[in-house]
Design an enzyme around this catalytic site. Structure first.
Site, PDB file in Angstrom:
ATOM      1  N   HIS A 187      18.528  52.868  37.493  1.00 12.32           N
ATOM      2  CA  HIS A 187      18.922  52.524  36.274  1.00 12.32           C
ATOM      3  C   HIS A 187      17.655  53.553  35.557  1.00 12.32           C
ATOM      4  CE1 HIS A 187      20.115  48.376  37.226  1.00 12.32           C
ATOM      5  NE2 HIS A 187      21.367  48.800  36.645  1.00 12.32           N
ATOM      6  N   LYS A 206      27.477  56.014  40.759  1.00  9.45           N
ATOM      7  CA  LYS A 206      27.769  54.960  41.882  1.00  9.45           C
ATOM      8  C   LYS A 206      28.970  54.022  41.374  1.00  9.45           C
ATOM      9  CE  LYS A 206      26.165  50.899  43.832  1.00  9.45           C
ATOM     10  NZ  LYS A 206      26.917  50.032  42.911  1.00  9.45           N
ATOM     11  N   ASP A 207      29.245  53.829  40.073  1.00 12.44           N
ATOM     12  CA  ASP A 207      30.233  52.930  39.652  1.00 12.44           C
ATOM     13  C   ASP A 207      31.330  54.029  39.296  1.00 12.44           C
ATOM     14  OD1 ASP A 207      29.462  50.135  39.647  1.00 12.44           O
ATOM     15  OD2 ASP A 207      27.655  51.342  38.844  1.00 12.44           O
ATOM     16  N   GLN A 212      34.343  53.125  37.392  1.00  7.32           N
ATOM     17  CA  GLN A 212      34.072  52.619  35.749  1.00  7.32           C
ATOM     18  C   GLN A 212      33.676  54.052  35.134  1.00  7.32           C
ATOM     19  OE1 GLN A 212      31.186  49.495  34.855  1.00  7.32           O
ATOM     20  NE2 GLN A 212      29.612  51.236  34.829  1.00  7.32           N
ATOM     21  N   ARG A 225      22.724  44.092  43.262  1.00  4.01           N
ATOM     22  CA  ARG A 225      23.177  43.062  44.147  1.00  4.01           C
ATOM     23  C   ARG A 225      22.624  43.277  45.669  1.00  4.01           C
ATOM     24  NH1 ARG A 225      28.260  43.744  40.588  1.00  4.01           N
ATOM     25  NH2 ARG A 225      28.746  41.745  39.967  1.00  4.01           N
TER      26      ARG A 225
HETATM   27  P1  AMP Z   1      24.766  47.846  35.821  1.00  6.34           P
HETATM   28  O1  AMP Z   1      23.579  47.328  35.428  1.00  6.34           O
HETATM   29  O2  AMP Z   1      24.897  47.633  37.429  1.00  6.34           O
HETATM   30  O3  AMP Z   1      25.924  47.514  35.269  1.00  6.34           O
HETATM   31  O4  AMP Z   1      24.728  49.519  35.799  1.00  6.34           O
HETATM   32  C1  AMP Z   1      24.246  49.959  34.768  1.00  6.34           C
HETATM   33  C2  AMP Z   1      24.537  51.665  34.893  1.00  6.34           C
HETATM   34  O5  AMP Z   1      23.519  52.092  35.984  1.00  6.34           O
HETATM   35  C3  AMP Z   1      25.836  52.054  35.440  1.00  6.34           C
HETATM   36  O6  AMP Z   1      26.284  53.203  34.734  1.00  6.34           O
HETATM   37  C4  AMP Z   1      25.777  52.207  36.773  1.00  6.34           C
HETATM   38  O7  AMP Z   1      26.665  53.274  37.384  1.00  6.34           O
HETATM   39  C5  AMP Z   1      24.536  52.820  36.891  1.00  6.34           C
HETATM   40  N1  AMP Z   1      23.807  52.649  38.129  1.00  6.34           N
HETATM   41  C6  AMP Z   1      23.620  51.558  38.956  1.00  6.34           C
HETATM   42  N2  AMP Z   1      22.925  51.833  40.114  1.00  6.34           N
HETATM   43  C7  AMP Z   1      22.967  52.990  40.161  1.00  6.34           C
HETATM   44  C8  AMP Z   1      22.694  53.978  41.038  1.00  6.34           C
HETATM   45  N3  AMP Z   1      22.123  53.574  42.377  1.00  6.34           N
HETATM   46  N4  AMP Z   1      22.475  55.267  40.961  1.00  6.34           N
HETATM   47  C9  AMP Z   1      23.003  55.733  39.552  1.00  6.34           C
HETATM   48  N5  AMP Z   1      23.345  54.965  38.759  1.00  6.34           N
HETATM   49  C10 AMP Z   1      23.363  53.584  38.853  1.00  6.34           C
END
Ligand code: AMP
Length: 280
Positions: free
Chosen positions: A34, A147-148, A151, A185
């Site tokens: 993040h 990563k997603d 999405q 996670r």
């Molecule tokens: P989340 O809080 O998991 O919904 O993720 C919020 C944002 O952070 C989303 O755009 C994810 O794709 C990005 N994100 C989460 N983990 C990673 C990672 N390891 N590398 C790059 N972006 C990430």
């Protein structure tokens, strides 16, 4: 850094602002992945707003909405150190009055494939909250992690199809030293599972190497990989090779590919992917 919890305060802040604004939507429990999104955003905009909202709409029945880690104090500390302008952390009724969201964004059929096949309604929930956050922040840029990957593609397509005036920045995946993609996670994993978890990325890199050397029987490659992971204790939801810009099933003429996987290790569902460019 200002912490804003209400829409009216957010609007007030936004009205006074000139210059470009980048939004990073998150569900909190922030890790280096993040924070790298924030750093990326800082290269592209004058003002940075991070949102933290655990979005009930994108969780299915029996998923981890209730136990999803909520660590607002620590998250705020990390963001403050990066010098962002605003942390927007609304409560649920602020975004979903009366616990309802009567209008939702229905992405096209890609929402039912890959992760969507195992998480019905997930991408509808994602598209809806992201659209609301775009409208509320009036951001010029929004950063999403590769990563997603699915999405990211669905959001890019939504922005294009609905003519939303925002630019989407795709940010590479941040990994631990052993290759595991950082994820909130990951903390569900036991010590033994955490030790084993890099097998997912290793499997993706193994497939990528075979593709690079000219192997093009995609179904065989992915089936072999599933056969490799399953006896080690992984329960694979899907492992597929797709064309990287629209996530169509890959064809032998495609040069830009992405290998995507979702698999359970014990109680934890992990996702990862690897993009590759084949020589012409
Ligand atoms: P989340 O809080 O998991 O919904 O993720 C919020 C944002 O952070 C989303 O755009 C994810 O794709 C990005 N994100 C989460 N983990 C990673 C990672 N390891 N590398 C790059 N972006 C990430």
């Amino acid at each position: 850094m200002q912490i804003i919890q209400t829409i009216s305060e957010l609007k007030q802040w936004r009205r006074k602002l000139s210059g470009s604004v980048a939004l990073i939507p998150t569900m909190g429990n922030l890790h280096q992945g993040h924070l790298n999104l924030v750093k990326h955003a800082q290269q592209h905009a004058q003002h940075i707003i991070v949102s933290i909202f655990v979005n009930r709409l994108q969780f299915g029945q029996g998923e981890d909405f209730d136990r999803y880690p909520r660590t607002l104090t620590e998250d705020a500390q990390k963001l403050k150190q990066l010098g962002i302008d605003v942390l927007f952390a609304p409560n649920e009724t602020e975004l979903y009055p009366n616990h309802q969201q009567p209008y939702q964004i229905e992405p096209p059929s890609l929402q039912n494939e890959l992760c969507g096949a195992f998480r019905p309604g997930h991408f509808r929930g994602v598209a809806t909250i992201v659209n609301k956050l775009f409208n509320l922040t009036e951001a010029n840029i929004a950063c999403f992690g590769k990563k997603d990957y699915q999405q990211l593609i669905i959001i890019q397509n939504m922005v294009k199809a609905l003519n939303i005036p925002i630019h989407i920045e795709a940010v590479p995946t941040t990994r631990a030293n052993d290759g595991l993609a950082l994820s909130s996670r990951n903390q569900y994993l036991t010590a033994q599972e955490r030790h084993q978890a890099p097998q997912l990325y290793q499997t993706l890199t193994h497939i990528a190497q075979q593709l690079q050397t000219g192997t093009n029987h995609f179904a065989t490659l992915t089936q072999e990989a599933i056969n490799h992971l399953t006896p080690k204790g992984w329960k694979v939801d899907y492992l597929e090779i797709r064309e990287a810009t629209q996530l169509r099933p890959a064809q032998n003429t495609d040069k830009h590919l992405v290998i995507l996987v979702a698999a359970h290790l014990g109680q934890t569902r992990l996702i990862d992917n690897l993009e590759i460019h084949l020589p012409n």
